[in-house]
Design an enzyme around this catalytic site. Structure first.
Site, PDB file in Angstrom:
ATOM      1  N   CYS A 159      66.477  78.790 -23.802  1.00 45.17           N
ATOM      2  CA  CYS A 159      66.028  78.457 -25.164  1.00 45.17           C
ATOM      3  C   CYS A 159      65.730  76.968 -25.313  1.00 45.17           C
ATOM      4  O   CYS A 159      64.769  76.588 -26.000  1.00 45.17           O
ATOM      5  CB  CYS A 159      67.074  78.922 -26.171  1.00 45.17           C
ATOM      6  N   GLU A 213      66.691  82.202 -30.760  1.00 45.85           N
ATOM      7  CA  GLU A 213      65.814  81.020 -30.717  1.00 45.85           C
ATOM      8  C   GLU A 213      64.428  81.374 -30.188  1.00 45.85           C
ATOM      9  O   GLU A 213      63.407  80.931 -30.725  1.00 45.85           O
ATOM     10  CB  GLU A 213      66.420  79.932 -29.809  1.00 45.85           C
TER      11      GLU A 213
END
Lengths: 152, 152
Positions: free
Chosen positions: B85, B54
């Site tokens: 993330c 991510e």
């Protein structure tokens, strides 16, 4: 180096970031009192949303050590880490975080969240708050006050 | 591209990461259905504790767009983002996150935390869960099962 000296290095990174037009936040990583990596906020210069001082210092420390596991490391940050940065401290298995000013709007090491101390996650770390906090807060408030001044 | 096609691209990134010896997680960033950036987990290869799929996809999208503000962007991730993330999604002002499998041990988009939906933070985003979740979970469970097999 002592904790105070390491925080002073982080404050110098914060001041340098502010002089470059970045929100003045700085961070350093140390192991056994030895400085391993340092960084100031570079979000504007790099157009990278993850380029907070803490993330950069962690990435540089990992590069210097050749490992994503920063066992025994302490991160010194002038401002309380946000959720992204606190999560990165957990992901990097950092042993201790020492920060200066609290961030009541986004802090994730005590203010809004306490991501570093959660037994449900796979790593926990020691949190020390308020080291040179007044200086770190002063850097930020001066920077934001200047930014609000009308241009000449 | 549809949401399903974009998640399929994220699943391909996850499978490729697994084949490289990384925990198989993948992510892509899209704006208006156009794929902007893609990444698989690179933590082991790069020794970077922040090199989750991510984070890499967000950084690549920002580099492609020349801005840390990913307005109008959707991140597709095969696994529920962790605190780092999820915090990065907020920091990057992402509009929507779509993830596959829930992560009961570290998920921060509904499981342990819900960092993307917190009115105290300076940005909130839409969270969609469970798209191709079974496939994403299967990739992970197969990978971990193989890893536990004794070497020949």
């Amino acid at each position: 180096m002592t904790d105070e000296e390491l925080m002073r290095a982080a404050l110098a990174e914060a001041a340098a970031a502010g002089a470059r037009g970045e929100v003045p936040v700085g961070a350093v990583v140390a192991i056994g009192g030895q400085l391993v990596a340092a960084a100031g906020n570079e979000r504007e210069a790099t157009s990278d949303p993850t380029a907070h001082a803490e993330i950069l210092a962690l990435r540089r420390a990992a590069a210097a050590l050749g490992s994503w596991r920063l066992a025994g490391a302490t991160l010194f940050a002038t401002l309380e880490p946000c959720p992204m940065c606190a999560g990165a401290l957990v992901a990097a298995r950092v042993e201790r975080v020492v920060f200066g000013a609290f961030d009541p709007k986004a802090g994730a090491c005590g203010s809004l969240y306490n991501l570093c101390v959660d037994p449900r996650l796979n790593h926990e770390l020691t949190v020390v708050s308020g080291l040179a906090g007044a200086e770190a807060a002063e850097l930020l408030s001066t920077w934001f006050a200047r930014r609000r001044e009308p241009s000449p």
